[in-house]
Design an enzyme around this catalytic site. Structure first.
Site, PDB file in Angstrom:
ATOM      1  N   HIS A   1       8.513   2.153 -12.386  1.00 14.38           N
ATOM      2  CA  HIS A   1      10.195   2.741 -12.034  1.00 14.38           C
ATOM      3  C   HIS A   1      11.525   3.531 -11.715  1.00 14.38           C
ATOM      4  CE1 HIS A   1       9.109  -1.673  -9.540  1.00 14.38           C
ATOM      5  NE2 HIS A   1       8.267  -1.077  -9.505  1.00 14.38           N
TER       6      HIS A   1
ATOM      7  N   GLU B   1       4.890  -1.634  -1.006  1.00 17.91           N
ATOM      8  CA  GLU B   1       4.779  -2.823  -0.958  1.00 17.91           C
ATOM      9  C   GLU B   1       5.880  -2.760  -2.069  1.00 17.91           C
ATOM     10  OE1 GLU B   1       3.999  -5.262  -5.052  1.00 17.91           O
ATOM     11  OE2 GLU B   1       4.628  -2.533  -4.910  1.00 17.91           O
ATOM     12  N   GLU B   2       6.477  -1.929  -2.255  1.00 14.13           N
ATOM     13  CA  GLU B   2       7.584  -1.961  -3.742  1.00 14.13           C
ATOM     14  C   GLU B   2       8.785  -2.999  -2.829  1.00 14.13           C
ATOM     15  OE1 GLU B   2       7.749  -1.756  -5.848  1.00 14.13           O
ATOM     16  OE2 GLU B   2       6.261  -0.004  -6.737  1.00 14.13           O
TER      17      GLU B   2
ATOM     18  N   HIS C   1      -1.077  -0.030  -3.388  1.00 11.34           N
ATOM     19  CA  HIS C   1       0.085  -0.056  -2.159  1.00 11.34           C
ATOM     20  C   HIS C   1       0.294   2.273  -2.459  1.00 11.34           C
ATOM     21  CE1 HIS C   1       3.477   0.705  -4.944  1.00 11.34           C
ATOM     22  NE2 HIS C   1       2.251  -0.392  -5.725  1.00 11.34           N
TER      23      HIS C   1
ATOM     24  N   ASP D   1      -3.346  -1.944  -9.677  1.00 10.80           N
ATOM     25  CA  ASP D   1      -1.269  -1.769  -9.384  1.00 10.80           C
ATOM     26  C   ASP D   1      -0.681  -2.323 -10.589  1.00 10.80           C
ATOM     27  OD1 ASP D   1       0.014  -1.291  -8.506  1.00 10.80           O
ATOM     28  OD2 ASP D   1       1.528  -2.648  -7.577  1.00 10.80           O
TER      29      ASP D   1
ATOM     30  N   ASP E   1       2.566   3.877 -11.174  1.00 10.10           N
ATOM     31  CA  ASP E   1       2.792   3.142 -10.121  1.00 10.10           C
ATOM     32  C   ASP E   1       2.651   3.601  -8.274  1.00 10.10           C
ATOM     33  OD1 ASP E   1       3.610   0.505  -8.528  1.00 10.10           O
ATOM     34  OD2 ASP E   1       5.606   0.560  -9.876  1.00 10.10           O
TER      35      ASP E   1
HETATM   36 ZN   LIG Z   1       3.412  -0.870  -7.847  1.00  9.26          ZN
END
Ligand SMILES: [Zn+2]
Length: 491
Positions: A449, A348-349, A302, A378, A314
């Site tokens: 994140h 995606e998130e 992503h 991912d 990520d």
């Molecule tokens: Zn991800």
């Protein structure tokens, strides 16, 4: 031993030593590692000796090539954070189009996707009583704002949603719910699934019981004073209340203050907001197949990221790994029979907009049937350790032959239970066989994140190892003569 098999033997010892050096494993002793001379494959063998040799040499090439790492450097340096609908998202799409072309992929194009657009403001959390002090906090994706003056209330500690459900609502009404559950560190990342439910539904469930706001202990395994963001999972009819995450050390502090037996009061402020939905895109590029170019093996990752760091692990890593794997397949002496298609998914998130749009736009029967295989990266650029497939049982010998080539890289076979992961899972639901490559996720959720998900946390040797795995798997899947057939639709 014939001259031909001796030279093959010498070459494979040399490459095993090189491989051992690259992955930091002990180099095999020549005598102990002597492989049996390569025999002609049995009629039923899934791959020919020539196919396996082509894949092996591609693997070796990938292990000395830094295209993946340099691609990740470019993405983090030139684009940085790229949450759905943000200016960074638009820059990421432009970057990806240019990068895939630069890497020699063909048919590079963007496919439009509509994405939600949430705009982070500023937020703060302060203990008001019994012992005032500020806490390190971030808003969860999708959180509404507080009034300008903030919300001040007593906190009610709750471990998780199950415990919330058992508490009398009168204890929740007018309070701030503090979710205290800790994410467990695990190599398979399994602590995440258990802990993340409060991020998705904690605010909505607390709001039903009259809570004014929600604070969660960060869904992460680190002890840094950085909070972990992530998307909530709103549903129609939810009452929306502000929801913030605090860092693990700050959650410890709050628990300590609560342990005093005195009421703990907090003030939380947040200024985030929602904008109209925005335009983004899935970015697609291909290495066309030499015999059946309409049939495609999808390599997914992503393109969007959370906004606090650079989205390095990520999922910049996945973007870089899959793009590099395709580039190196394109440079191999023999292109595979079928097309290898990189799809860099939008958003995606925050609800899988890109993957859902892709599955809708490519989901008509004939076109779905041309999607013959899929994989997604991912789970960060960490050591690949396990391979799961989701293929018809009679194709498992091909999976085992593919895994054999990854065994020297530390990858074991883990079963026929793959999901395709978040994005490629949407394609798997169309009946497309998939594989999942597990990485050792022990450290992943230290960075995930947070503002610490940055390029310096990525090890170039592990990027190479991931590229080698996906390149081998994609080349063999795309060249596998009988193909993997179909799986039942749905998830
Ligand atoms: Zn991800």
């Amino acid at each position: 031993m014939s001259t031909a098999s001796r030279s093959r033997f010498t070459r494979s010892i040399a490459s095993a030593v090189l491989l051992a050096l690259l992955i930091g494993a002990p180099a095999p002793a020549p005598a102990a590692a002597a492989p049996a001379p390569v025999a002609a494959p049995a009629a039923s063998a899934p791959f020919t000796a020539a196919q396996l040799e082509a894949a092996r040499s591609l693997r070796e090439r990938c292990l000395v090539d830094d295209t993946g790492y340099e691609t990740l450097r470019s993405l983090t340096r030139e684009v940085g954070p790229r949450s759905a609908g943000s200016p960074g998202d638009a820059r990421a799409v432009a970057w990806a189009l240019a990068k895939l072309r630069e890497l020699g992929l063909k048919n590079v194009h963007a496919e439009p996707v509509t994405v939600p657009h949430w705009i982070r403001g500023t937020c703060s959390v302060d203990v008001v009583a019994p012992w005032p002090q500020p806490l390190a906090a971030v808003a969860l994706g999708g959180s509404v704002a507080t009034p300008d003056a903030g919300i001040e209330a007593e906190i009610v500690p709750v471990t998780n949603l199950d415990e919330l459900a058992k508490i009398d609502s009168t204890r929740i009404a007018g309070k701030i719910v503090f979710y205290t559950g800790r994410m467990a560190r695990a190599a398979d990342g399994s602590g995440y699934g258990r802990a993340v439910t409060v991020r998705g539904r904690g605010a909505a469930e607390a709001a039903k019981r009259g809570a004014l706001g929600v604070i969660i202990r960060s869904v992460g395994t680190d002890r840094n004073r950085l909070a972990h963001t992530g998307g909530m999972r709103p549903e129609a009819g939810d009452i929306q209340i502000p929801a913030l995450a605090i860092s693990n050390p700050d959650a410890d502090l709050l628990e300590d203050q609560l342990a005093s037996g005195q009421p703990v009061r907090l003030r939380m402020r947040n200024t985030s907001s929602w904008a109209d939905s925005a335009r983004s895109a899935n970015v697609v590029g291909e290495i066309p197949g030499r015999e059946r170019p309409r049939e495609v093996v999808v390599l997914g990752a992503h393109l969007d990221s959370w906004d606090l760091g650079q989205g390095a692990h990520d999922d910049g890593a996945g973007v870089a790994i899959m793009s590099a794997a395709a580039k190196l397949i394109g440079e191999a002496p023999q292109k595979p029979r079928r097309t290898v298609r990189v799809v860099l998914f939008a958003n995606e998130e925050f609800g899988l907009s890109g993957a859902r749009t892709y599955a809708r736009d490519h989901g008509a029967e004939a076109e779905a049937a041309n999607h013959v295989f899929g994989m997604e990266s991912d789970l960060g650029a960490f050591a690949p350790v396990g391979l799961h497939a989701r293929v018809p049982a009679d194709r498992l010998p091909a999976v085992r032959a593919m895994q054999d080539l990854l065994a020297p890289l530390g990858v074991e076979y883990r079963g026929n239970d793959a999901s395709g992961d978040a994005d490629v899972g949407q394609i798997a639901a169309l009946g497309v066989p998939v594989m999942d490559l597990d990485t050792d996720a022990t450290e992943y959720f230290d960075y995930h994140h947070t503002a610490n998900d940055t390029f310096d946390k990525v090890d170039p040797a592990l990027v190479r190892r991931n590229v080698a795995c996906y390149a081998v798997l994609a080349w063999l899947a795309a060249d596998y003569a009988p193909g993997f057939g179909r799986m039942p639709k749905g998830r």
